[in-house]
Design a protein around this motif. Structure first.
Motif, short mmCIF file in Angstrom:
data_model
loop_
_atom_site.label_atom_id
_atom_site.label_comp_id
_atom_site.label_asym_id
_atom_site.label_seq_id
_atom_site.Cartn_x
_atom_site.Cartn_y
_atom_site.Cartn_z
N SER A 183 -31.71 -33.02 37.16
CA SER A 183 -30.30 -33.00 37.96
C SER A 183 -30.52 -33.23 39.03
O SER A 183 -29.45 -34.18 39.61
CB SER A 183 -30.06 -31.30 37.83
N VAL A 184 -31.38 -33.19 40.38
CA VAL A 184 -31.44 -34.01 41.31
C VAL A 184 -31.90 -35.84 41.15
O VAL A 184 -30.74 -36.16 42.28
CB VAL A 184 -33.04 -33.75 42.71
N LEU A 185 -32.17 -35.54 40.74
CA LEU A 185 -32.52 -37.80 40.10
C LEU A 185 -32.21 -38.30 39.67
O LEU A 185 -30.25 -38.98 40.22
CB LEU A 185 -34.09 -38.06 39.41
N THR A 186 -30.81 -37.47 38.82
CA THR A 186 -29.26 -37.66 38.50
C THR A 186 -27.89 -38.04 39.19
O THR A 186 -26.95 -39.06 39.39
CB THR A 186 -28.90 -36.55 37.33
N SER A 187 -28.07 -36.52 40.36
CA SER A 187 -27.07 -36.28 41.36
C SER A 187 -27.64 -38.25 42.06
O SER A 187 -26.44 -38.25 42.76
CB SER A 187 -27.02 -35.63 42.27
N ALA A 188 -28.62 -38.34 42.64
CA ALA A 188 -29.10 -39.28 43.41
C ALA A 188 -28.73 -40.62 43.16
O ALA A 188 -27.42 -42.12 43.57
CB ALA A 188 -30.54 -39.90 43.47
N THR A 189 -28.90 -41.12 41.62
CA THR A 189 -28.65 -41.82 40.72
C THR A 189 -26.94 -41.96 40.84
O THR A 189 -26.76 -43.64 40.36
CB THR A 189 -29.06 -41.78 39.33
N THR A 190 -26.47 -41.30 40.42
CA THR A 190 -25.05 -41.34 40.51
C THR A 190 -24.47 -41.26 41.54
O THR A 190 -23.21 -42.16 41.65
CB THR A 190 -24.43 -39.96 39.85
N ALA A 191 -24.94 -41.32 42.73
CA ALA A 191 -24.14 -41.22 44.06
C ALA A 191 -24.65 -43.03 44.25
O ALA A 191 -23.43 -43.81 44.78
CB ALA A 191 -24.84 -40.56 45.39
N TRP A 192 -25.56 -43.46 43.99
CA TRP A 192 -26.13 -44.71 44.66
C TRP A 192 -25.15 -45.35 43.63
O TRP A 192 -24.66 -46.63 43.66
CB TRP A 192 -27.61 -44.43 43.92
N VAL A 193 -24.95 -45.15 42.26
CA VAL A 193 -24.27 -45.97 41.15
C VAL A 193 -22.63 -45.79 42.00
O VAL A 193 -22.05 -47.28 42.26
CB VAL A 193 -24.09 -45.74 39.79
N LEU A 194 -21.84 -44.89 42.50
CA LEU A 194 -20.76 -45.29 42.92
C LEU A 194 -20.83 -46.01 44.75
O LEU A 194 -19.75 -46.96 44.52
CB LEU A 194 -20.25 -43.63 43.37
N PHE A 195 -21.71 -45.83 45.42
CA PHE A 195 -21.68 -46.27 46.88
C PHE A 195 -22.00 -47.57 46.17
O PHE A 195 -21.55 -48.79 46.82
CB PHE A 195 -21.94 -45.50 47.62
N GLU A 196 -23.04 -48.68 45.59
CA GLU A 196 -23.61 -49.24 45.56
C GLU A 196 -22.32 -50.53 44.44
O GLU A 196 -22.91 -51.91 44.65
CB GLU A 196 -24.99 -49.19 44.96
N TRP A 197 -22.70 -50.48 43.20
CA TRP A 197 -21.94 -50.90 42.26
C TRP A 197 -20.67 -50.78 41.80
O TRP A 197 -20.07 -51.99 41.48
CB TRP A 197 -23.03 -50.38 41.00
N LEU A 198 -20.38 -49.96 42.10
CA LEU A 198 -18.39 -49.77 42.04
C LEU A 198 -18.34 -49.65 43.29
O LEU A 198 -16.21 -49.83 43.19
CB LEU A 198 -17.90 -48.23 41.90
N ASN A 199 -18.45 -50.03 43.97
CA ASN A 199 -18.61 -50.32 45.58
C ASN A 199 -17.55 -49.22 46.48
O ASN A 199 -16.32 -49.51 47.40
CB ASN A 199 -17.52 -51.55 45.92
#
Length: 245
Positions: free
Chosen positions: A73-89
């Motif tokens: 869950s911790v790794l998934t949360s970090a990945t979700t935050a990175w995708v939102l800020f980095e890929w989806l701008n």
């Protein structure tokens, strides 16, 4: 006659037992030597387990996937935050405003729906963040920043030139890596590495250590060849002080 046979059988059993013990002693000593050598030949002289080196406690359990649900869950949360800020701008302010709008919309619907179906509207749950939460975060962040600053100042004020050069080189390498990608990607890469490398090292410890020692031996052999063929042939001059009248 039966007593003699019984005594002979007892004597033979004692001799066989003593012989088996004598044979088993070298194997026991060999196992002890192997365990001692394995402890001595740990990577970089490590004598403590990986869990202890990571500080122990819940943080080490998360990094070593002792509880797979929490670590995932911790790794998934970090990945979700990175995708939102980095890929989806997405930006932090935009995402925060969207979350607040959704929260207000949920409370608005809760209030009006409960008033329509019930004579007395139910109490809307309110979210309150305790003050101790922010105090604990500020304390932890402050302690970490002060400890890092203290370490850098100790290295700068110390007389260990090798350690000083290693720290300066590490900072320069971090600056170069930071120029390749943004700060968020660097933080996320380090976060993923912290959640994957320790558990892989703990699981495949012997294979990794054998590979590292093999690479180090090859590097030492290449350095010896370079030293014998090039470095040793470079003339070394001696500095002579000038005499002044």
């Amino acid at each position: 006659m039966s007593e003699r046979i019984t005594a002979e059988n007892l004597l033979n059993s004692l001799v066989d037992t003593f012989a088996e013990k004598q044979k088993s002693v070298p194997f026991i000593e060999e196992e002890k030597l192997n365990s001692v050598s394995s402890q001595i030949n740990r990577l970089f002289g490590r004598q403590k387990p990986v869990h202890h080196l990571l500080g122990g406690g819940k943080s080490a359990d998360v990094l070593l996937w002792r509880n797979k649900k929490i670590s995932a869950s911790v790794l998934t949360s970090a990945t979700t935050a990175w995708v939102l800020f980095e890929w989806l701008n997405y930006h932090l302010l935009t995402l925060l405003c969207f979350v607040l709008v959704l929260g207000m919309l949920a409370q608005f619907l809760w209030t009006n729906a409960s008033g329509l179906f019930n004579s007395t509207p139910s109490k809307v749950p309110r979210l309150v963040v305790p003050e101790e939460f922010f105090v604990n975060i500020a304390t932890v962040v402050g302690n970490e920043v002060n400890s890092r600053l203290r370490f850098l100042q100790d290295v700068a004020c110390g007389r260990n030139l090798k350690q000083f050069l290693i720290v300066v080189g590490s900072l320069c390498a971090a600056a170069v890596i930071g120029s390749w990608c943004n700060f968020l990607t660097v933080i996320y890469t380090g976060f993923v590495g912290a959640h994957t490398l320790p558990v892989l090292y703990e699981r495949y410890e012997d294979e990794i250590e054998n590979f590292v020692y093999m690479v180090l031996d090859q590097l030492q052999n290449h350095y010896r060849k370079l030293d014998a063929s090039v470095l040793s042939k470079i003339p070394k001059g001696k500095l002579k002080g000038k005499k002044h009248d």
